[in-house]
Design a protein around this motif. Structure first.
Motif, mmCIF file in Angstrom:
data_model
loop_
_atom_site.group_PDB
_atom_site.id
_atom_site.type_symbol
_atom_site.label_atom_id
_atom_site.label_comp_id
_atom_site.label_asym_id
_atom_site.label_seq_id
_atom_site.Cartn_x
_atom_site.Cartn_y
_atom_site.Cartn_z
ATOM 1 N N MET A 1 0.822 -1.201 0.000
ATOM 2 C CA MET A 1 0.000 0.000 0.000
ATOM 3 C C MET A 1 0.863 1.261 0.000
ATOM 4 S SD MET A 1 -3.061 -1.079 -0.218
ATOM 5 C CE MET A 1 -3.858 0.502 -0.020
ATOM 6 N N LYS B 1 2.310 1.650 -3.474
ATOM 7 C CA LYS B 1 1.227 2.028 -4.393
ATOM 8 C C LYS B 1 0.922 3.526 -4.278
ATOM 9 C CE LYS B 1 -3.729 0.993 -5.033
ATOM 10 N NZ LYS B 1 -3.772 0.881 -6.485
ATOM 11 N N THR B 2 0.985 4.035 -3.053
ATOM 12 C CA THR B 2 0.653 5.445 -2.809
ATOM 13 C C THR B 2 1.804 6.393 -3.126
ATOM 14 O OG1 THR B 2 -0.865 4.778 -1.044
ATOM 15 C CG2 THR B 2 -0.156 7.084 -1.062
ATOM 16 N N SER C 1 -4.743 -3.234 -8.181
ATOM 17 C CA SER C 1 -5.135 -1.884 -8.600
ATOM 18 C C SER C 1 -6.335 -1.354 -7.813
ATOM 19 C CB SER C 1 -5.447 -1.857 -10.098
ATOM 20 O OG SER C 1 -6.513 -2.739 -10.406
ATOM 21 N N GLU C 2 -7.153 -2.272 -7.293
ATOM 22 C CA GLU C 2 -8.351 -1.849 -6.563
ATOM 23 C C GLU C 2 -8.158 -1.854 -5.046
ATOM 24 O OE1 GLU C 2 -10.979 -0.632 -8.106
ATOM 25 O OE2 GLU C 2 -9.888 -0.949 -9.981
ATOM 26 N N TYR C 3 -6.964 -2.162 -4.573
ATOM 27 C CA TYR C 3 -6.738 -2.193 -3.124
ATOM 28 C C TYR C 3 -6.889 -0.805 -2.523
ATOM 29 C CZ TYR C 3 -5.406 -6.883 -1.700
ATOM 30 O OH TYR C 3 -5.445 -8.204 -1.348
ATOM 31 N N LYS C 4 -7.605 -0.739 -1.400
ATOM 32 C CA LYS C 4 -7.822 0.522 -0.699
ATOM 33 C C LYS C 4 -7.677 0.295 0.801
ATOM 34 C CE LYS C 4 -11.092 2.351 -4.122
ATOM 35 N NZ LYS C 4 -12.483 2.808 -4.368
ATOM 36 N N GLU C 5 -7.307 1.372 1.497
ATOM 37 C CA GLU C 5 -7.250 1.324 2.961
ATOM 38 C C GLU C 5 -8.569 1.872 3.509
ATOM 39 O OE1 GLU C 5 -2.672 1.849 4.208
ATOM 40 O OE2 GLU C 5 -3.509 3.567 3.137
ATOM 41 N N VAL C 6 -9.184 1.118 4.391
ATOM 42 C CA VAL C 6 -10.490 1.471 4.941
ATOM 43 C C VAL C 6 -10.418 1.369 6.464
ATOM 44 C CG1 VAL C 6 -12.973 0.973 4.913
ATOM 45 C CG2 VAL C 6 -11.582 0.469 2.889
ATOM 46 N N ALA D 1 -6.921 -3.258 4.659
ATOM 47 C CA ALA D 1 -6.491 -3.067 3.269
ATOM 48 C C ALA D 1 -7.238 -4.097 2.442
ATOM 49 C CB ALA D 1 -4.983 -3.253 3.131
ATOM 50 N N ASP E 1 -9.436 -5.250 -1.409
ATOM 51 C CA ASP E 1 -9.783 -5.043 -2.815
ATOM 52 C C ASP E 1 -11.272 -5.235 -3.045
ATOM 53 O OD1 ASP E 1 -9.877 -7.735 -2.321
ATOM 54 O OD2 ASP E 1 -8.870 -8.334 -4.176
ATOM 55 N N ASN F 1 -14.509 -3.802 -0.887
ATOM 56 C CA ASN F 1 -15.050 -3.119 0.279
ATOM 57 C C ASN F 1 -16.341 -3.759 0.778
ATOM 58 O OD1 ASN F 1 -14.833 -0.817 2.146
ATOM 59 N ND2 ASN F 1 -16.754 -0.166 1.210
#
Length: 236
Positions: free
Chosen positions: A32, A35-36, A77-82, A99, A101, A103
């Protein structure tokens, strides 16, 4: 020694259960960060700090390189931190960093854990009044450095907790200060052993042993989730 020290001392939930899970979660954090902020640790300060953490945990170099490379593969590509927030039984606040992909999957899973163990999933930001966001640096003791003088020196970097622990010095500061503080430590020859962004509770909840056991069931179930990277609570 302050609230941060007491938080570290009293925090009861289990650390990651085995080495494989430690590496998996460290790898996800490294992915992550890359990626950022990009794959070069020389220009990506957070990535550089996470690599320090990986070394401290004896994570193999090839695992670190693979985690960085993974940041630019199609399936991440769709990984996000929530962030999820809620209450365990007996009014214990819980903040969960994920983390993911997917949600929808993560929301469903986290909600199911709260429901199963008599907790309540809330909305993001609802526990901001309980948890202070901090960055934590663990540095090696340096010959000739006076702790009080170091504390005065680091006030300009929003450091508010500095104390010794074994052969290291722990520094807590506002989480947004981690970049300038990291740069100052590196430029002044301090060896950074570990770095962490944490959420420190400012209002602790004292429970009986039976109540603790009830809350710990929920905490353990949350920590077993592969998408969860960090879990914080205010239970003593």
């Amino acid at each position: 020694m302050g609230r941060a020290f007491e938080f570290r001392k009293e925090r009861k939930f289990k650390r990651w259960g085995n080495m494989a899970k430690v590496f998996t979660r460290l790898g996800r954090e490294i992915t992550m960060a890359a990626k950022t902020g990009g794959p070069d640790p020389n220009t990506n300060s957070k990535l550089r700090l996470l690599i320090h953490n990986a070394r401290a945990e004896n994570m193999p170099k090839e695992n670190v390189e693979r985690a960085i490379k993974r940041a630019f593969e199609k399936d991440t590509s769709e990984y996000k931190e929530v962030v999820f927030e809620g209450y365990a039984p007996h009014g214990v606040g819980i903040v969960i960093e994920v983390a993911t992909d997917n949600n929808q999957r993560s929301v469903a899973n986290i909600r199911s854990y709260f429901n199963k163990f008599n907790g309540t999933l809330g909305t993001q930001g609802m526990l901001d009044f309980i948890f202070d966001r901090k960055c934590r640096f663990t540095i090696a003791k340096k010959e000739g450095v006076d702790l009080e003088e170091l504390e005065l020196e680091l006030i300009d970097f929003d450091a508010d907790e500095i104390f010794e622990e074994d052969d290291t010095i722990l520094i807590y500061a506002h989480f947004q200060s981690f970049g300038p503080l990291q740069k100052h430590l590196e430029e002044n020859g301090f060896e950074i052993k570990e770095f962490k962004l944490e959420r420190i509770p400012n209002d602790m909840k004292t429970l009986t042993n039976d109540q603790k056991a009830e809350v710990e069931k929920l905490l353990e179930r949350i920590e077993e989730d592969d998408d969860v990277t960090n879990v914080y609570h205010n239970m003593i």
